[in-house]
Design a protein around this motif. Structure first.
Motif, PDB file in Angstrom:
ATOM      1  N   LEU A 147      67.129 -73.105 -88.127  1.00 30.95           N
ATOM      2  CA  LEU A 147      65.795 -72.647 -88.529  1.00 30.95           C
ATOM      3  C   LEU A 147      65.752 -71.131 -88.696  1.00 30.95           C
ATOM      4  CD1 LEU A 147      63.608 -74.919 -86.201  1.00 30.95           C
ATOM      5  CD2 LEU A 147      63.798 -75.090 -88.693  1.00 30.95           C
ATOM      6  N   ALA A 148      66.446 -70.417 -87.787  1.00 27.71           N
ATOM      7  CA  ALA A 148      66.452 -68.963 -87.861  1.00 27.71           C
ATOM      8  C   ALA A 148      67.156 -68.459 -89.110  1.00 27.71           C
ATOM      9  CB  ALA A 148      67.121 -68.377 -86.612  1.00 27.71           C
ATOM     10  N   SER A 149      68.140 -69.222 -89.610  1.00 26.01           N
ATOM     11  CA  SER A 149      68.823 -68.819 -90.838  1.00 26.01           C
ATOM     12  C   SER A 149      67.888 -68.900 -92.038  1.00 26.01           C
ATOM     13  CB  SER A 149      70.052 -69.705 -91.067  1.00 26.01           C
ATOM     14  OG  SER A 149      69.676 -71.054 -91.301  1.00 26.01           O
ATOM     15  N   ILE A 150      66.802 -69.680 -91.909  1.00 25.47           N
ATOM     16  CA  ILE A 150      65.778 -69.757 -92.953  1.00 25.47           C
ATOM     17  C   ILE A 150      64.726 -68.677 -92.729  1.00 25.47           C
ATOM     18  CG2 ILE A 150      64.000 -71.222 -93.999  1.00 25.47           C
ATOM     19  CD1 ILE A 150      65.637 -73.649 -93.021  1.00 25.47           C
ATOM     20  N   ASN A 151      64.210 -68.635 -91.489  1.00 28.12           N
ATOM     21  CA  ASN A 151      63.202 -67.637 -91.124  1.00 28.12           C
ATOM     22  C   ASN A 151      63.211 -67.500 -89.611  1.00 28.12           C
ATOM     23  OD1 ASN A 151      60.589 -66.417 -90.392  1.00 28.12           O
ATOM     24  ND2 ASN A 151      60.080 -66.662 -92.563  1.00 28.12           N
ATOM     25  N   LEU A 152      63.268 -66.270 -89.118  1.00 28.97           N
ATOM     26  CA  LEU A 152      63.393 -66.053 -87.673  1.00 28.97           C
ATOM     27  C   LEU A 152      62.165 -66.500 -86.888  1.00 28.97           C
ATOM     28  CD1 LEU A 152      65.254 -62.620 -87.402  1.00 28.97           C
ATOM     29  CD2 LEU A 152      65.987 -64.804 -86.437  1.00 28.97           C
ATOM     30  N   THR A 153      61.030 -66.676 -87.555  1.00 33.12           N
ATOM     31  CA  THR A 153      59.835 -67.117 -86.821  1.00 33.12           C
ATOM     32  C   THR A 153      59.777 -68.626 -86.633  1.00 33.12           C
ATOM     33  OG1 THR A 153      58.513 -67.285 -88.862  1.00 33.12           O
ATOM     34  CG2 THR A 153      58.509 -65.154 -87.717  1.00 33.12           C
ATOM     35  N   LEU A 154      60.552 -69.373 -87.423  1.00 35.58           N
ATOM     36  CA  LEU A 154      60.474 -70.835 -87.359  1.00 35.58           C
ATOM     37  C   LEU A 154      60.851 -71.407 -85.990  1.00 35.58           C
ATOM     38  CD1 LEU A 154      61.747 -72.024 -90.870  1.00 35.58           C
ATOM     39  CD2 LEU A 154      59.426 -72.159 -89.934  1.00 35.58           C
ATOM     40  N   PRO A 155      61.938 -70.942 -85.324  1.00 31.92           N
ATOM     41  CA  PRO A 155      62.256 -71.512 -84.004  1.00 31.92           C
ATOM     42  C   PRO A 155      61.134 -71.318 -82.995  1.00 31.92           C
ATOM     43  CG  PRO A 155      64.100 -70.243 -84.851  1.00 31.92           C
ATOM     44  CD  PRO A 155      62.956 -69.972 -85.754  1.00 31.92           C
ATOM     45  N   MET A 156      60.466 -70.160 -83.043  1.00 35.48           N
ATOM     46  CA  MET A 156      59.379 -69.895 -82.097  1.00 35.48           C
ATOM     47  C   MET A 156      58.182 -70.806 -82.375  1.00 35.48           C
ATOM     48  SD  MET A 156      61.257 -67.571 -80.900  1.00 35.48           S
ATOM     49  CE  MET A 156      62.604 -66.581 -81.569  1.00 35.48           C
ATOM     50  N   TRP A 177      53.126 -64.962 -79.127  1.00 38.62           N
ATOM     51  CA  TRP A 177      54.313 -64.109 -79.189  1.00 38.62           C
ATOM     52  C   TRP A 177      54.937 -64.145 -80.575  1.00 38.62           C
ATOM     53  CZ3 TRP A 177      59.729 -65.019 -79.557  1.00 38.62           C
ATOM     54  CH2 TRP A 177      60.550 -63.993 -79.077  1.00 38.62           C
ATOM     55  N   THR A 178      54.872 -65.297 -81.232  1.00 42.34           N
ATOM     56  CA  THR A 178      55.470 -65.456 -82.558  1.00 42.34           C
ATOM     57  C   THR A 178      54.733 -64.638 -83.613  1.00 42.34           C
ATOM     58  OG1 THR A 178      56.148 -67.712 -81.989  1.00 42.34           O
ATOM     59  CG2 THR A 178      56.104 -67.147 -84.326  1.00 42.34           C
ATOM     60  N   PHE A 179      53.395 -64.608 -83.523  1.00 37.80           N
ATOM     61  CA  PHE A 179      52.613 -63.973 -84.586  1.00 37.80           C
ATOM     62  C   PHE A 179      52.023 -62.621 -84.190  1.00 37.80           C
ATOM     63  CE2 PHE A 179      52.347 -68.592 -85.428  1.00 37.80           C
ATOM     64  CZ  PHE A 179      52.930 -68.611 -86.687  1.00 37.80           C
ATOM     65  N   MET A 187      67.219 -67.468 -79.185  1.00 30.47           N
ATOM     66  CA  MET A 187      67.021 -66.643 -80.365  1.00 30.47           C
ATOM     67  C   MET A 187      66.076 -65.467 -80.097  1.00 30.47           C
ATOM     68  SD  MET A 187      68.770 -67.449 -82.960  1.00 30.47           S
ATOM     69  CE  MET A 187      69.983 -68.718 -83.269  1.00 30.47           C
ATOM     70  N   TRP A 188      65.523 -65.391 -78.895  1.00 30.28           N
ATOM     71  CA  TRP A 188      64.505 -64.364 -78.657  1.00 30.28           C
ATOM     72  C   TRP A 188      65.074 -62.960 -78.768  1.00 30.28           C
ATOM     73  CZ3 TRP A 188      64.538 -60.712 -74.757  1.00 30.28           C
ATOM     74  CH2 TRP A 188      65.466 -60.905 -73.722  1.00 30.28           C
ATOM     75  N   VAL A 189      66.336 -62.763 -78.352  1.00 29.69           N
ATOM     76  CA  VAL A 189      66.936 -61.432 -78.431  1.00 29.69           C
ATOM     77  C   VAL A 189      67.100 -61.022 -79.894  1.00 29.69           C
ATOM     78  CG1 VAL A 189      68.953 -60.029 -77.876  1.00 29.69           C
ATOM     79  CG2 VAL A 189      68.130 -61.706 -76.227  1.00 29.69           C
ATOM     80  N   ILE A 190      67.635 -61.924 -80.709  1.00 31.75           N
ATOM     81  CA  ILE A 190      67.813 -61.632 -82.127  1.00 31.75           C
ATOM     82  C   ILE A 190      66.462 -61.436 -82.807  1.00 31.75           C
ATOM     83  CG2 ILE A 190      68.693 -62.549 -84.311  1.00 31.75           C
ATOM     84  CD1 ILE A 190      70.851 -63.993 -82.695  1.00 31.75           C
ATOM     85  N   PHE A 191      65.481 -62.243 -82.419  1.00 33.71           N
ATOM     86  CA  PHE A 191      64.135 -62.120 -82.998  1.00 33.71           C
ATOM     87  C   PHE A 191      63.561 -60.729 -82.746  1.00 33.71           C
ATOM     88  CE2 PHE A 191      59.493 -62.491 -82.621  1.00 33.71           C
ATOM     89  CZ  PHE A 191      59.170 -63.055 -83.853  1.00 33.71           C
ATOM     90  N   LEU A 192      63.686 -60.246 -81.513  1.00 40.55           N
ATOM     91  CA  LEU A 192      63.119 -58.937 -81.175  1.00 40.55           C
ATOM     92  C   LEU A 192      63.928 -57.786 -81.760  1.00 40.55           C
ATOM     93  CD1 LEU A 192      62.019 -59.413 -77.444  1.00 40.55           C
ATOM     94  CD2 LEU A 192      60.586 -59.388 -79.476  1.00 40.55           C
TER      95      LEU A 192
END
Length: 382
Positions: free
Chosen positions: A131-140, A62-64, A1-6
């Motif tokens: 988790l990402a469908s709820i919030n992208l920071t949750l998987p990290m 990295w998450t925050f 998910m890191w690519v989508i997160f960034l």
């Protein structure tokens, strides 16, 4: 998910995201060999403890991290942490198998260990998508907490062999281990060329799975929650390949597998360029499958060529080779994909990788064949 997160959460382009990722590779490039020497000098457990702690802090930071420089700084910590793990964990596993009197089972056991890792990654991919469908920071965040839990497990490890060695002889200096490792690589092409092979051939699986799969799936209409399922399917395929490695190699012969796998990978890259439809993404799983098949036997050959006092350093050097090639390939291919599309990136990738592999085969066709009669690794140190 890191690519989508960034790209979605941080607003970066694919080229920028891959450039940020280069921070990880730069840290890994500078840290691989020194941390491998740490594992050979101070013990595998010490290296694994430091690596897990740094990875935990890095992923949470990295998450925050609110700014790009802080994101890159967190990636730097993760990269250094990874280098503490990369050589030490493989060395510890090999030596544990040796101490258990199951050296002849190493290829099968490392294949099963790889399959277990792939299975865990597959489950994590599904969980990440949900988790990402709820919030992208949750998987990290969950990943960081899992790493903290793993740190507790690492602290329970015991290293009796290292303790026995420290009682018998003083620790070697960093420079002595480094010189010994380079001497061994120069003297033994049956060690050097498998290391180069594992730096080049798995690159296709790494790039397609970490850089191309997620954004290309989104472009082809896969919903965000479905990305995790797609990645899970790829990881499960990798798990099967790793688990079946020994039987496939025994059935077809290691020599045939060594030469056939790159051809199959290159053909898959060309087909990925030619057909931009969702079903064609199954070829990314095919690439991962054959990469997982070949890795255990090549890793076994590398392990058999070295002694315990430089094992982690040699494995770290192999990881460094892969890191350097990845650090060059990832931003370059990300830029090509941004400017000219995924088909152009696949063609450039297939062409450049094919040339490098062809040159490797030309230089090393005798030393890559498994029929080579191995001598004692200590002979090269004399």
């Amino acid at each position: 998910m890191w690519v989508i997160f960034l790209t979605q959460h941080r607003g970066l382009s694919l080229a920028q995201a891959s450039l940020v990722d280069v921070t990880f590779f730069v840290a890994a490039a500078f840290g691989e060999v020194p941390t491998g020497i740490v594992a050979d000098t101070w013990g595998r457990k010490t290296s694994l403890t430091a690596g897990t702690a740094l990875m935990s802090i890095g992923i949470l930071g990295w998450t925050f991290a609110p700014t790009l420089p802080l994101i890159m700084l967190s990636y730097l910590g993760m990269g250094i942490g990874y280098t503490f793990l990369s050589g030490a964990e493989d060395a510890l596993f090999y030596e544990s198998v040796q101490l258990a009197g199951r050296a002849e089972d190493y290829t099968r056991l490392v294949g099963r260990a790889g399959a277990a890792v792939m299975g865990a990654l597959a489950l994590g991919s599904v969980a990440s998508g949900l988790l990402a469908s709820i919030n992208l920071t949750l998987p990290m965040l969950v990943c960081g907490l899992n790493l903290l839990a793993m740190l507790g497990v690492v602290l329970t490890f015991k290293e009796p062999q290292a303790e026995e060695q420290s009682d018998r002889q003083p620790r070697k200096s960093f420079s002595s281990i480094l010189r010994q490792s380079f001497t061994l690589m120069r003297a033994r092409p049956t060690l050097l060329y498998p290391m180069i092979y594992l730096a080049l051939v798995p690159l296709a699986a790494f790039i397609t799975e970490t850089l191309f799969l997620q954004p290309q799936a989104l472009a082809l209409g896969v919903p965000l929650a479905g990305i995790g399922v797609l990645v899970m399917a790829v990881q499960l395929t990798n798990m099967v390949g790793s688990n079946w490695s020994e039987r496939i190699t025994a059935r077809f012969g290691e020599g045939r597998i060594i030469y056939a796998v790159p051809l199959l990978i290159l053909a898959s890259l060309i087909l990925l360029a030619a057909f931009q439809k969702l079903p064609i993404l199954v070829l990314i799983a095919v690439i991962g499958f054959f990469t997982s098949v070949i890795r255990p036997s090549l890793l076994n050959r590398i392990q058999n060529e070295v002694t315990d006092d430089v094992r982690a350093t040699i494995i770290s050097m192999q990881s460094l080779m892969f890191t350097v090639v990845s650090a060059i390939s990832q931003p370059t291919l990300g830029f090509v994909a941004d400017q000219s599309g995924f088909p152009a990136a696949y063609i450039v990738f297939a062409g450049s990788l094919g040339i490098l592999i062809l040159f490797l085969f030309w230089k090393s066709h005798h030393d890559l064949l498994p029929e080579i009669v191995k001598s004692d690794p200590s002979e090269a140190e004399a």
